[in-house]
Design a protein around this motif. Structure first.
Motif, PDB file in Angstrom:
ATOM      1  N   THR A 288       6.165   0.482   5.887  1.00  0.00           N
ATOM      2  CA  THR A 288       5.466   0.703   4.620  1.00  0.00           C
ATOM      3  C   THR A 288       4.711   2.027   4.657  1.00  0.00           C
ATOM      4  OG1 THR A 288       5.228  -1.673   4.541  1.00  0.00           O
ATOM      5  CG2 THR A 288       3.944  -0.416   2.947  1.00  0.00           C
TER       6      THR A 288
ATOM      7  N   HIS B 275      -1.167 -11.491  -6.060  1.00  0.00           N
ATOM      8  CA  HIS B 275      -0.494 -10.296  -5.546  1.00  0.00           C
ATOM      9  C   HIS B 275      -0.805  -9.082  -6.419  1.00  0.00           C
ATOM     10  CE1 HIS B 275       3.618  -8.505  -4.056  1.00  0.00           C
ATOM     11  NE2 HIS B 275       2.588  -7.960  -3.438  1.00  0.00           N
TER      12      HIS B 275
ATOM     13  N   TYR C  17       1.948   5.361  -4.981  1.00  0.00           N
ATOM     14  CA  TYR C  17       2.221   3.934  -5.222  1.00  0.00           C
ATOM     15  C   TYR C  17       1.199   3.362  -6.208  1.00  0.00           C
ATOM     16  CZ  TYR C  17       2.863  -1.019  -3.921  1.00  0.00           C
ATOM     17  OH  TYR C  17       3.088  -2.369  -3.934  1.00  0.00           O
TER      18      TYR C  17
ATOM     19  N   TYR D 132       5.762 -12.667  -7.076  1.00  0.00           N
ATOM     20  CA  TYR D 132       6.427 -11.921  -8.144  1.00  0.00           C
ATOM     21  C   TYR D 132       6.589 -12.796  -9.381  1.00  0.00           C
ATOM     22  CZ  TYR D 132       7.451  -8.280  -4.706  1.00  0.00           C
ATOM     23  OH  TYR D 132       7.342  -7.291  -3.762  1.00  0.00           O
TER      24      TYR D 132
ATOM     25  N   ASN E 191      10.333  -5.478   0.923  1.00  0.00           N
ATOM     26  CA  ASN E 191      10.010  -5.762  -0.494  1.00  0.00           C
ATOM     27  C   ASN E 191      10.638  -4.667  -1.342  1.00  0.00           C
ATOM     28  OD1 ASN E 191       7.893  -3.688  -1.537  1.00  0.00           O
ATOM     29  ND2 ASN E 191       7.106  -4.209   0.488  1.00  0.00           N
ATOM     30  N   PRO E 192      10.729  -4.873  -2.678  1.00  0.00           N
ATOM     31  CA  PRO E 192      11.456  -3.879  -3.492  1.00  0.00           C
ATOM     32  C   PRO E 192      10.667  -2.619  -3.810  1.00  0.00           C
ATOM     33  CG  PRO E 192      10.599  -5.644  -4.868  1.00  0.00           C
ATOM     34  CD  PRO E 192      10.308  -6.043  -3.453  1.00  0.00           C
ATOM     35  N   GLY E 193       9.376  -2.583  -3.428  1.00  0.00           N
ATOM     36  CA  GLY E 193       8.550  -1.445  -3.823  1.00  0.00           C
ATOM     37  C   GLY E 193       8.145  -0.547  -2.674  1.00  0.00           C
ATOM     38  N   SER E 194       7.209  -1.033  -1.875  1.00  0.00           N
ATOM     39  CA  SER E 194       6.611  -0.150  -0.863  1.00  0.00           C
ATOM     40  C   SER E 194       7.455  -0.004   0.389  1.00  0.00           C
ATOM     41  CB  SER E 194       5.224  -0.667  -0.486  1.00  0.00           C
ATOM     42  OG  SER E 194       5.323  -1.937   0.124  1.00  0.00           O
TER      43      SER E 194
ATOM     44  N   HIS F 194      -3.318  -9.229   2.747  1.00  0.00           N
ATOM     45  CA  HIS F 194      -2.938  -7.823   2.733  1.00  0.00           C
ATOM     46  C   HIS F 194      -4.276  -7.083   2.743  1.00  0.00           C
ATOM     47  CE1 HIS F 194       0.922  -9.344   1.450  1.00  0.00           C
ATOM     48  NE2 HIS F 194       1.431  -8.135   1.399  1.00  0.00           N
TER      49      HIS F 194
ATOM     50  N   ARG G 256      13.622  -1.307  -7.701  1.00  0.00           N
ATOM     51  CA  ARG G 256      12.724  -0.247  -8.198  1.00  0.00           C
ATOM     52  C   ARG G 256      13.123   1.120  -7.640  1.00  0.00           C
ATOM     53  NH1 ARG G 256       7.975  -3.797  -6.786  1.00  0.00           N
ATOM     54  NH2 ARG G 256       6.792  -1.954  -6.223  1.00  0.00           N
TER      55      ARG G 256
ATOM     56  N   PHE H  21      -3.594  -9.835  -2.119  1.00  0.00           N
ATOM     57  CA  PHE H  21      -3.614  -8.371  -1.971  1.00  0.00           C
ATOM     58  C   PHE H  21      -5.051  -7.926  -2.203  1.00  0.00           C
ATOM     59  CE2 PHE H  21      -1.498  -4.201  -3.750  1.00  0.00           C
ATOM     60  CZ  PHE H  21      -1.882  -3.527  -2.596  1.00  0.00           C
TER      61      PHE H  21
ATOM     62  N   HIS I  17       6.242 -10.925   8.041  1.00  0.00           N
ATOM     63  CA  HIS I  17       5.673 -10.488   6.749  1.00  0.00           C
ATOM     64  C   HIS I  17       6.784  -9.873   5.904  1.00  0.00           C
ATOM     65  CE1 HIS I  17       2.222  -8.280   4.459  1.00  0.00           C
ATOM     66  NE2 HIS I  17       3.348  -8.165   3.751  1.00  0.00           N
TER      67      HIS I  17
ATOM     68  N   ASP J  28       7.740  -6.010   6.263  1.00  0.00           N
ATOM     69  CA  ASP J  28       7.175  -5.976   4.901  1.00  0.00           C
ATOM     70  C   ASP J  28       8.289  -5.798   3.867  1.00  0.00           C
ATOM     71  OD1 ASP J  28       5.235  -6.132   2.941  1.00  0.00           O
ATOM     72  OD2 ASP J  28       4.706  -4.006   3.029  1.00  0.00           O
TER      73      ASP J  28
HETATM   74  O1  NIG Z   1       2.932  -5.510   1.227  1.00  0.00           O
HETATM   75  N1  NIG Z   1       0.815  -4.243  -1.000  1.00  0.00           N
HETATM   76  C1  NIG Z   1       1.184  -5.183  -1.657  1.00  0.00           C
HETATM   77  N2  NIG Z   1       2.336  -5.835  -1.604  1.00  0.00           N
HETATM   78  C2  NIG Z   1       3.522  -5.369  -1.003  1.00  0.00           C
HETATM   79  C3  NIG Z   1       4.275  -4.470  -1.927  1.00  0.00           C
HETATM   80  C4  NIG Z   1       4.940  -5.233  -2.963  1.00  0.00           C
HETATM   81  C5  NIG Z   1       5.676  -4.382  -3.960  1.00  0.00           C
HETATM   82  O2  NIG Z   1       5.423  -3.169  -4.120  1.00  0.00           O
HETATM   83  O3  NIG Z   1       6.536  -4.972  -4.624  1.00  0.00           O
HETATM   84  C6  NIG Z   1       3.249  -4.751   0.339  1.00  0.00           C
HETATM   85  O4  NIG Z   1       3.342  -3.539   0.536  1.00  0.00           O
END
Ligand code: NIG
Ligand code: FE
Length: 429
Positions: free
Chosen positions: A304, A191, A108, A158, A332-335, A256, A95, A228, A86, A330
């Motif tokens: 995460t 997403h 978040y 994205y 990814n650029p955010g969580s 998700h 970010r 998601f 994943h 997981d």
């Molecule tokens: O698996 N929760 C949703 N999607 C991603 C986060 C993606 C993002 O923040 O860019 C996840 O945590």
């Protein structure tokens, strides 16, 4: 690079033997061979056993071994290559600023609600050209390789429009062709809700189903479809509609599920017989019971929970409930901005009540099952791909014990040495 390799004298050959997901107690059984050896012929595992037995067999057969590379793994443990089932590793921009806001207390979801979060990365990914995404993808895959990953799943999501979703999937497929790591592509069109569909989730789902999904199928760009399913993103009913259509069109499905709010995503995954449901921080007892019964892999992403400062998914309870549990980054650029497999091991063992043995199963055979590939990868069984890692230490126990630090010395992909810490990292040929 002929894929012919013999590894011998391994202090532990951790085979993780099996061709399907391991559930409950089975997850603790690693089928270790002491003083082990493995023979890989043209990329495929030809034999595995004790060094003594394998050497005797080879001598008896009189096979010509001149075309085989030989690695002496004395005092080193050898395991199947890790499968990161994943990730969201193809994206534009970063970010870091949002991460600082989260450190100051913003959640978040609050950041997402005020126009940041996933849609922030969507803006940057739409702007990026395919070559920029490709180059960034190679760098991230190289980092994963250094942690012992030999197969990775990668999601779109994205773009949230036709062109960018397709661009992302094309890049993912291109990377699969040029990088040592095998990549399993997933279409994650649902997403987030883009600005032009604000408060019109149902119409956005219709758009994805009618305009984008068929194109992804026609161009054979993804094997899985994902959504998601979350409060204020897509409801259980919207997810059911989207995933049912995806199944009809020939995708395998993932979700998700129950990440921030207990919405019933685990129950939906069981009902739709998804291959996996992922996150599950808030999954209900009933949802977990149903997932175990339906054979849905519970893919847990402790990095995460750690990064979002959320409570961890109930890994111990899930395993005790006879679920097949997989672990993944997981990335990814955010969580969760990390490719670190050692971090995942540390969090799973220290905070989720998962034993080191179960964590190994979760990152090998069960992660392979989360990608429907337990028949070809995830264990050191005869007939499977010769994908493996050799540690710097004599036991798999060091993976969790050496907290947050990679213990991987060598990585072998289909019988070829592709990473060697002692030779400076990735091997180019
Ligand atoms: O698996 N929760 C949703 N999607 C991603 C986060 C993606 C993002 O923040 O860019 C996840 O945590
Ligand atoms: Fe994710």
């Amino acid at each position: 690079m002929n894929g012919n390799l013999i590894i011998k004298n391994a202090s532990e050959l951790v085979t993780c033997s099996g061709f399907a997901a391991k559930r409950g107690k089975e997850m603790g059984e690693l089928h270790i061979i002491s003083d082990g050896a493995v023979v890989i012929k043209e990329g495929i595992i030809d034999a595995a056993g004790t060094t003594k037995d394998i050497e005797a067999k080879l001598a008896k057969s009189g096979a010509d071994l001149s075309g085989f590379d030989i690695i002496d793994a004395q005092n080193k443990a050898v395991l199947p290559g890790f499968v990161d089932s994943h990730t969201h590793f193809v994206f534009g921009g970063y970010r870091a600023e949002e991460f600082s806001w989260r450190l100051r207390g913003d959640s978040y979801m609050q950041i997402m609600e005020r126009g940041g979060g996933i849609v922030n990365t969507v803006r940057a990914t739409r702007k990026a050209d395919a070559n920029e995404l490709l180059q960034a993808g190679i760098k991230r895959l190289d980092a994963m390789l250094s942690f012992g990953v030999t197969t990775v799943e990668g999601k779109s999501g994205y773009g949230l429009d036709k062109d960018t979703e397709i661009k992302q999937l094309e890049v993912i497929n291109h990377l699969d062709g040029i990088h040592y790591i095998d990549i399993v592509p997933t279409f994650l069109g649902a997403h987030a809700v883009p600005d032009n569909f604000k408060d019109r989730q149902d119409e956005f789902i219709d758009f994805m189903i009618k305009e984008v999904m068929p194109l992804v199928v026609e161009r054979k760009l993804a094997q899985y479809c994902d959504i998601f399913c979350e409060k204020n993103v897509f409801s259980v009913e919207q997810s059911r509609r989207y995933l049912s259509k995806a199944k009809e069109m020939g995708f395998k499905i993932k979700l998700h599920a129950d990440e921030i709010v207990a919405l019933g995503g685990a129950e939906l995954a069981a009902d739709l017989k998804a291959t996996s449901a992922d996150h599950l921080l808030q999954a209900s007892d009933e949802g977990i019971r149903q997932m175990a019964k339906a054979g849905v892999v519970a893919t847990l992403l402790p990095g995460t929970a750690f990064s979002l400062k959320e409570p961890y998914a109930r890994g111990r309870f899930m395993i005790d409930s006879n679920c097949a549990v997989a672990l993944a980054t997981d990335f990814n650029p955010g969580s969760c901005f990390t490719e670190s497999i050692p971090l995942i091991f540390a969090l799973a063992t220290l905070y989720m009540g998962i034993t080191p043995e179960e964590a190994v199963s979760a990152l090998t055979i069960n992660a392979a099952a989360a990608l429907d590939r337990a028949d070809t990868i995830g264990s050191l069984d005869v007939g499977k791909n010769g994908d493996l890692v050799m540690l710097e230490y004599p036991s798999y126990k060091f993976i969790a014990y050496h907290i947050g630090v990679s213990t991987v010395e060598k990585v072998v992909k289909r019988g070829n040495l592709v990473f060697d810490k002692e030779k400076g990292g990735k091997i180019y040929c």
